[in-house]
Design an enzyme around this catalytic site. Structure first.
Site: not given
Length: 244
Positions: A43, A70, A73, A161, A202, A230
């Site tokens: 990340r 991402h 996700q 988001d 998310c 996830r």
């Protein structure tokens, strides 16, 4: 958790422990770490760091998140949709709010999975134009609109988001709140979508900012299924990487 469930062991190295590209070059770091482990999830803010690390690693590198993308996700979201509503092929997906890293990955996914994506947000915050062009060439419709009816009418999936990133300063946060507030997902907008439309976020969320609590806790919301998935999708990604 996923690594442990599959019988492996994990090592977590955070930013204060790993000065990526500062006290040691990224290629050197990648070459050393890949001699210790079988798999890395990275990340990082800068997408270039991810590619440089991957190009110098002898083990698989999973994109855990960058400022630009991402994908893990979005794979989770697609799995969650198909678990609840069948194939996402040719479905109408609405992204409401900021054209951020998750949104960019939705654009990429539209071209690969064959769904149509409507971006409902400020024109200055649209996702990367190059990604939009590529998705359109694959046959998917990518529509940029500030018209709520056009965006939400008959939609099968609505996604949003947070409006601010963890590293944004207070002035930027206030500016982005003012810019994105008109694109909050609320009950009125959800009523325009298909009656079986799903709502996703998310998480973590700022309730009653990017989406109202009524939407987040409503009958169309699958945000906690999405959160659980996830774990399952990450396990599938790791399994795929280690089987190559």
């Amino acid at each position: 958790v996923g690594i442990q469930q599959m019988g492996g062991k994990s090592i977590i190295v955070n930013g204060s422990d790993l000065h990526l590209g500062n006290s040691e070059s990224i290629p050197d770091t990648a070459k050393v770490i890949s001699r210790y482990v079988d798999l890395v999830m990275l990340r990082t803010f800068d997408q270039n760091n991810l590619h440089e690390f991957a190009n110098n690693s002898s083990v698989p590198i999973i994109n855990g998140l960058t400022d630009e993308s991402h994908p893990c996700q979005v794979l989770t979201d697609i799995f969650t949709f198909e678990e609840n509503g069948g194939s996402i092929f040719r479905k109408k997906v609405v992204w409401s709010g900021d054209g951020n890293n998750v949104c960019n990955s939705y654009v990429e996914a539209a071209g690969k999975f064959g769904f149509n994506l409507y971006f409902y947000g400020p024109i200055q915050n649209i996702p990367h134009r190059e990604l939009i062009s590529t998705a359109k060439k694959s046959g998917s419709d990518i529509v940029i609109t500030q018209n709520a009816k056009e965006a939400f009418d008959g939609a099968d999936l609505i996604v949003t988001d947070t409006w601010v990133s963890m590293h944004d300063n207070p002035e930027v946060k206030q500016e982005r709140h003012n810019l994105l507030k008109p694109f909050q997902v609320n009950e009125e907008l959800m009523s325009k979508a298909s009656k079986d439309a799903l709502f996703m976020h998310c998480l973590p969320a700022h309730r009653n900012e990017e989406a109202t609590s009524g939407v987040m806790d409503g009958k169309n919301s699958v945000i906690f299924d999405e959160a659980e998935n996830r774990l399952h999708v990450q396990k599938a990604i790791m399994r795929w990487c280690l089987s190559k």
